[in-house]
Design a protein around this motif. Structure first.
Motif, PDB file in Angstrom:
ATOM      1  N   LEU A 219      -2.640   6.228   7.361  1.00  0.00           N
ATOM      2  CA  LEU A 219      -2.354   4.923   6.753  1.00  0.00           C
ATOM      3  C   LEU A 219      -1.611   5.114   5.440  1.00  0.00           C
ATOM      4  N   GLU A 220      -0.533   4.361   5.269  1.00  0.00           N
ATOM      5  CA  GLU A 220       0.177   4.303   3.997  1.00  0.00           C
ATOM      6  C   GLU A 220       0.187   2.849   3.532  1.00  0.00           C
ATOM      7  N   MET A 221      -0.318   2.604   2.331  1.00  0.00           N
ATOM      8  CA  MET A 221      -0.335   1.253   1.776  1.00  0.00           C
ATOM      9  C   MET A 221       0.462   1.226   0.487  1.00  0.00           C
ATOM     10  N   ASP A 222       1.382   0.299   0.407  1.00  0.00           N
ATOM     11  CA  ASP A 222       2.189   0.103  -0.793  1.00  0.00           C
ATOM     12  C   ASP A 222       2.168  -1.382  -1.122  1.00  0.00           C
ATOM     13  N   LEU A 223       1.181  -1.788  -1.893  1.00  0.00           N
ATOM     14  CA  LEU A 223       0.983  -3.203  -2.202  1.00  0.00           C
ATOM     15  C   LEU A 223       1.676  -3.522  -3.522  1.00  0.00           C
ATOM     16  N   GLY A 224       2.772  -4.257  -3.422  1.00  0.00           N
ATOM     17  CA  GLY A 224       3.584  -4.520  -4.602  1.00  0.00           C
ATOM     18  C   GLY A 224       3.699  -5.982  -4.968  1.00  0.00           C
TER      19      GLY A 224
END
Length: 357
Positions: A219-224
């Protein structure tokens, strides 16, 4: 349930565009090989051009119609130029005819696109109405089955392997019951609140990772999106993201990555869930949100249709982007609670939205 058809209106295939292109080529050849003194034939060929343009616009929409009209204008213009001195009066009309090709393609194409959109909306409404009726019929039956299963589990005579099987049955029935519940008209009245999506998703990071770990996927999460707020139902929105993550896990080969990214602009919150799976064939892209359509052997075909229902109830939009062999991405857009990002400090008010996201 795995269906091989869609309830969406039929869309014209590339075959029709190819046939019309061949017809335009044939008419062009006749135009340039017919003697100039046979005006009646040239008038007929010009009218055949017009028929090709109208057909392309009607069945293919504005984009296809304008493309066809532009191509015909390019190949027809030299003929007008070649005969300009010999018949200037006639060729002024021919020149205007080129403008008419483009105008007709635009008008008929736009009307055709609007009619297709109207039919798609009608089919979508019909699907939801059908599911509403199915929900009423199935919900009570599923509830009875769940009750019966629980009663069986309470009996001491049930063996341990049997208990495990019954628990799996209960899990499947519970998921189906939850999916159908979103199509109940009463679901629209569920409580809503101001929610920070990024914060919600960050809290669920571990659960998403466990779902993917079971498939050997990272899982890769990039919450911007920062402090962006939406107005919605917490349970529904979490169910939506969980379903998209589970779908991505189901199609992802072990060792690949599922990415979950977010951002916000001045009016909307945007979420993207992307996998590195085999992708979706082009002919199925418009069917994935159709109720009961599934490419999975054991799929119910309800998950993505429920996702679209949730997004629609929140006045948002969901689209799919995919190519065979290049993975799939689902894009979700939800309106911000106040039409702009909120919660920043007063000193940040002069910063651009891109800087705050």
């Amino acid at each position: 349930m795995n269906l091989n058809h869609s309830n969406e209106p039929n869309q014209p295939g590339k075959g029709l565009t190819g046939i019309l292109a061949c017809a335009a080529v044939a008419v062009t050849v006749l135009h340039y090989t017919t003697p100039m003194d046979r005006l009646a034939f040239h008038t007929l060929y010009r009218d055949l051009y017009f028929l090709i343009v109208l057909t392309a616009s009607f069945f293919g929409g504005a984009k296809t119609g304008l493309w066809m009209a532009g191509a015909i204008s390019v190949v027809y213009a030299p003929h007008v130029a070649m005969t300009w001195k010999a018949q200037p009066g006639v060729n002024i009309g021919n020149l205007l005819q080129i403008a008419l090709f483009l105008l007709s393609a635009a008008v008929v194409g736009v009307l055709s696109d609007r009619e297709k959109k109207r039919l798609q909306d009608l089919h979508h409404a019909w699907n939801l109405a059908s599911l509403g009726r199915a929900t009423l019929a199935l919900s009570s039956e599923i509830h009875d089955l769940l009750t019966l299963t629980r009663e069986i589990l309470r009996k001491e005579s049930v063996s341990q392997p049997g208990r495990s099987d019954l628990r799996r049955v209960m899990e499947k029935l519970s998921v189906l019951e939850q999916s159908l519940a979103h199509f109940n008209p009463e679901a629209l009245g569920q409580s809503r609140e101001f929610l920070p999506p990024d914060e919600m998703l960050e809290r669920e990071r571990e659960r998403f990772q466990k779902t993917l770990n079971a498939h050997g996927v990272r899982l890769e999460m990039d919450l911007g999106a920062g402090d962006a707020l939406v107005y919605g139902n917490r349970a529904d929105l979490l169910w939506l993201v969980d379903q998209l993550v589970r779908n991505a896990a189901d199609v992802s080969p072990p060792g690949t990555t599922v990415s979950l990214t977010s951002r916000a602009d001045t009016s909307s919150y945007h979420l993207k869930v992307r996998d590195q799976g085999p992708g979706i064939p082009e002919e199925n892209l418009e069917k994935v949100f159709t109720p009961f359509f599934s490419t999975k052997h054991r799929g119910t075909g309800l998950g993505l249709s429920v996702c679209r229902k949730i997004v629609s109830d929140h006045e948002g939009a969901i689209i799919v982007e995919s190519r065979p062999g290049a993975g799939t991405a689902f894009h979700v857009s939800l309106p911000l609670a106040f039409g702009e990002k909120t919660g920043h400090h007063e000193g940040d008010s002069a910063r651009e939205p891109s800087e705050r996201s």
